[in-house]
Scaffold this active site. Structure first.
Site, short mmCIF file in Angstrom:
data_model
loop_
_atom_site.label_atom_id
_atom_site.label_comp_id
_atom_site.label_asym_id
_atom_site.label_seq_id
_atom_site.Cartn_x
_atom_site.Cartn_y
_atom_site.Cartn_z
CB ILE A 69 -2.06 70.16 -38.43
CG1 ILE A 69 -3.11 70.68 -37.47
CG2 ILE A 69 -0.70 70.20 -37.78
CD1 ILE A 69 -3.11 69.94 -36.14
CE LYS B 231 -4.88 65.80 -37.23
NZ LYS B 231 -6.20 65.40 -37.74
CB CYS C 157 -22.75 21.34 -37.24
SG CYS C 157 -22.45 19.64 -37.73
CB CYS D 294 -19.23 17.43 -38.05
SG CYS D 294 -18.75 18.94 -38.91
S1 IVH Z 1 -4.54 72.39 -33.70
C1 IVH Z 1 -2.80 75.28 -35.92
N1 IVH Z 1 -4.84 70.35 -32.11
O1 IVH Z 1 -7.03 68.43 -36.80
C2 IVH Z 1 -3.43 74.02 -35.98
N2 IVH Z 1 -6.00 70.33 -34.18
O2 IVH Z 1 -5.79 69.64 -39.55
C3 IVH Z 1 -4.86 74.11 -35.64
N3 IVH Z 1 -7.41 68.35 -34.50
O3 IVH Z 1 -9.60 69.77 -38.24
C4 IVH Z 1 -5.41 72.86 -35.14
N4 IVH Z 1 -6.94 67.39 -32.58
O4 IVH Z 1 -9.98 69.75 -35.77
C5 IVH Z 1 -5.17 70.89 -33.29
N5 IVH Z 1 -5.02 68.61 -30.57
C6 IVH Z 1 -5.37 69.17 -31.74
C7 IVH Z 1 -6.25 68.54 -32.64
C8 IVH Z 1 -6.54 69.15 -33.85
C9 IVH Z 1 -7.63 67.30 -33.70
C10 IVH Z 1 -8.00 68.52 -35.85
C11 IVH Z 1 -8.63 69.85 -36.07
C12 IVH Z 1 -8.47 70.12 -37.53
C13 IVH Z 1 -7.39 69.21 -37.92
C14 IVH Z 1 -6.22 70.04 -38.34
#
Ligand code: IVH
Length: 704
Positions: free
Chosen positions: A101, A139, A459, A465
């Site tokens: 992403i 994320k 201490c 102190c």
């Molecule tokens: S979507 C089309 N959703 O982020 C995009 N990725 O750079 C496909 N990741 O290593 C990924 N949480 O493991 C998506 N809610 C989420 C995510 C997520 C973590 C991680 C994924 C990948 C990285 C993408």
């Protein structure tokens, strides 16, 4: 060759065949039953049966499968526990590449606006067209995984690798209880689910505690992990699935790979959100925080909301992800160089950073406690610049084995104080020495002692102190104590170092000339400080008592003591036994109070402070009689006839009881008014006494 589904071939008689058929029916039923319970337990957090019952069913299935090894099925819950170790992982080609992403690095709301603007432009929308609908998700900070189901059975789990091909880690992934091994019959014939394998923070901490214990017991080849992501990745890439099976891994689904096409009878999900709901229906864990968000402002609000809850989520996230909800629009936008145009990751400031330890100082606290503190090369982490991290005590510093010169991982999550979570041993410089607590106080040179059974060194210099003196003065002057507005640590430092203030009473003997002579102190500010000192003379007994800094006497205890005894002299004269009559005071606190008041120099300080004009109003002792409800726990619900809820709470608390929010077995009384709801039902179910306003008044007046 006889097919997999036929009964066992050979010479078996009819009766044997019949028994075998029955066993297989039973085994199949057990598999379904165990799968159902595992989903309830691991995904929904709502177990239907006690653990022991699950174990019993599990063992029964294991026994049946052992009798009939030809039928050991890949989707059986018994297959989660692992098998023989591998030499290496096979490579898997992703039919649908695993994309990454684009990251929006602007961690402010502007990051969300920029994404929405770009999407609108690419969709050809005009400014007055309606807002676009998105799905917003955390994320997750774990590792991406693709789960392939053929004919509704998990046949393959693969890491992302370079996005084109990854590693076949099926056997390790099968050990994750949250991942369904078999899907219900309305799932398509071919389904690849993508999501994140991760580890919760509490599970990670427990794992690391276990690892530390193993290392301490002399185990070879064991190590602690730097963070949950690292531990999860290590577990997924374990060649021995039995080890992977012991690691507490979890999974969140967030996307799809290859799926039977709608033309071939596959599902038409319509939207990303709809797709996630279907996945949840098929048994995949989908994060509760996933939300629909329409327009840029809703995205920005989501970013802020998740940011505020980040520290309490229980697992690490490093941002949120916004995705266009309509799948047809996603397709229209497509992607550029492995990054979809329809999604973006909107980051938060990192909670962990690597920096170096420049020194390990030993700080002296108010009670003499010696605390090793790592002095760090300044590093921006969790939204602030961090230069210090406490190592707590010698044992902790040794457990982490932090040494001067080390590269360390520093973490700051939420408002929690920054901590060194791990050392990067491969970056250790030659000759770095393990930390040892000095034998003497670094400030006054008195010997540092550690009492039997205590973790802390102290201490032994007491108020000789200067470090302890400074802390004692700051404690006395703080807002919750007598409050000397404007007396901060820089000033106290100067006052003590110049010798102007040696004891608390000295504070009240300071003159204008003396103060104005200090660094960065003009007449005006000196005058202001003198006013603040003067003002602090009029205080309350509780604040004064708390300000003395008696060990184990916090402000709540000080309030109780003041209320119970009414006057300072009554407290000074009380025996340990009498002190223990106060709620909040146990033997340790009582002992500590007596020790303090028995020391002639402490009594001298008290006399001098009073002579300097510190005063408070004193009352007759309240004793225990005025606290008829001491130790009881109340819950309030519904509308009371004459009192507001706050009023009722004050009344109950003044009578010595606690008011909490929800009914449990520990609740003594539910105070219920009109229109009481669920709390009343719960109280009845738990046989908690339910009383009305009149009964409460009676309880208090009746002294029961
Ligand atoms: S979507 C089309 N959703 O982020 C995009 N990725 O750079 C496909 N990741 O290593 C990924 N949480 O493991 C998506 N809610 C989420 C995510 C997520 C973590 C991680 C994924 C990948 C990285 C993408």
């Amino acid at each position: 060759m006889i097919g997999d589904d036929a009964l066992a071939p050979g010479v078996a008689g009819d009766a044997d065949l019949q028994a075998l058929a029955q066993q297989r029916v039973r085994a199949q039923w057990l598999r379904q039953e165990l799968q159902r319970h595992a989903h309830q337990y691991y995904v929904l957090d709502d177990p239907l049966v006690p653990d022991a019952e699950y174990d019993r069913l599990f063992q029964e299935l294991q026994a049946l499968e052992a009798l009939d090894p030809q039928r050991a099925l890949a989707d059986s819950p018994t297959q989660r526990v692992g098998g023989k170790a591998l030499a290496q992982f096979a490579s898997v080609r992703h039919v649908v590449p695993m994309l990454s992403i684009r990251t929006e690095t602007d961690t402010t709301a502007a990051g969300a606006l920029a994404f929405d603007l770009r999407v609108r432009r690419e969709l050809g929308l005009a400014a007055d067209d309606p807002a676009v609908e998105y799905v917003a998700e955390p994320k997750f900070d774990g590792l991406a995984m693709s789960l392939r189901y053929q004919d509704r059975v998990l046949v393959q789990a693969a890491t992302r690798g370079d996005g084109e091909s990854g590693e076949d880690v099926t056997r390790n992934i099968r050990t994750i209880e949250q991942i369904p091994l078999r899907l219900p019959c309305d799932a398509p014939a071919l389904l690849e689910v993508r999501g994140e394998v991760y580890m919760r923070r509490d599970d990670f901490d427990a794992l690391n505690r276990g690892q530390s214990a193993k290392i301490a017991a002399g185990a070879k080849g064991e190590k602690t992990f730097v963070n949950p992501r690292n531990a999860a990745a290590g577990a997924v890439r374990q060649l021995d699935p039995a080890i992977a099976a012991q690691r507490p891994l979890r999974f969140f689904a967030y996307g799809l790979g290859e799926v039977t096409a709608p033309e071939a009878g596959g599902p038409d999900f319509g939207t990303h959100y709809g797709m996630l709901q279907r996945l949840a229906g098929w048994g995949f864990p989908v994060c509760d925080w996933v939300a629909l968000a329409t327009g840029a402002d809703a995205l920005a609000a989501y970013h802020a909301r998740i940011g505020a809850t980040r520290a309490t989520l229980g697992y690490d996230i490093d941002g949120v992800v916004y995705k266009l909800n309509r799948l047809d629009l996603q397709q229209r936008l497509g992607f550029v160089t492995r990054e979809p145009r329809w999604a973006v990751a909107h980051k938060y400031p990192a909670q962990e950073q690597v920096t170096t330890v420049q020194a390990i100082d030993v700080q002296v606290g108010r009670t003499g406690k010696l605390t090793p503190v790592a002095k760090l090369a300044p590093v921006f982490v969790g939204g602030v610049t961090v230069t210090n991290a406490t190592l707590h005590n010698e044992a902790e510093a040794r457990r982490k084995d932090v040494r001067v010169g080390d590269s360390v991982v520093v973490r700051r999550a939420g408002d929690v104080i920054p901590e060194v979570v791990a050392v990067l041993p491969e970056r250790r410089v030659a000759g770095a020495q393990p930390f040892a607590m000095p034998a003497c106080c670094p400030v006054c040179g008195a010997s540092a002692v550690r009492e039997e059974g205590e973790a802390d060194h102290r201490c032994s210099g007491g108020l000789f102190c200067s470090a302890q003196r400074k802390q004692a003065i700051l404690h006395f002057a703080q807002r919750r104590a007598v409050e000397v507005d404007g007396l901060g640590d820089k000033l106290v430092e100067q006052l003590v170092d110049s010798g102007a203030v040696r004891t608390l009473p000295d504070l009240y003997r300071l003159g204008l000339a003396e103060l104005a002579g200090l660094d960065r102190m003009a007449d005006k500010s000196a005058g202001k400080l003198l006013d603040a000192i003067e003002k602090s003379k009029s205080t309350t007994l509780a604040r004064f008592l708390f300000g003395l800094g008696i060990r184990h006497v916090g402000d709540a205890t000080a309030k109780e003591l003041a209320r119970h005894f009414g006057s300072l002299d009554a407290i000074i004269q009380a025996s340990e036994q009498q002190l223990e009559e106060v709620s909040e005071v146990g033997p340790v606190v009582a002992r500590s109070l007596r020790t303090f008041f028995d020391q002639p120099h402490n009594r001298e300080v008290l006399a001098q402070l009073r002579a300097c004009g510190l005063h408070w109003s004193e009352n007759a002792p309240a004793g225990a009689a005025s606290r008829p409800l001491a130790g009881k726990t109340f819950v309030i619900t519904g509308t009371l006839p004459t009192m507001g809820r706050e009023q009722a709470r004050e009344l109950i608390e003044a009578a010595g009881a606690k008011v909490v929010g929800s009914v449990s077995k520990k609740t003594d009384y539910l105070l219920a008014g009109a229109d009481a709801g669920g709390k009343l039902d719960k109280a009845r179910a738990l046989a908690v006494a339910v009383i009305d306003e009149d009964a409460l008044k009676e309880l208090i007046d009746g002294g029961t």
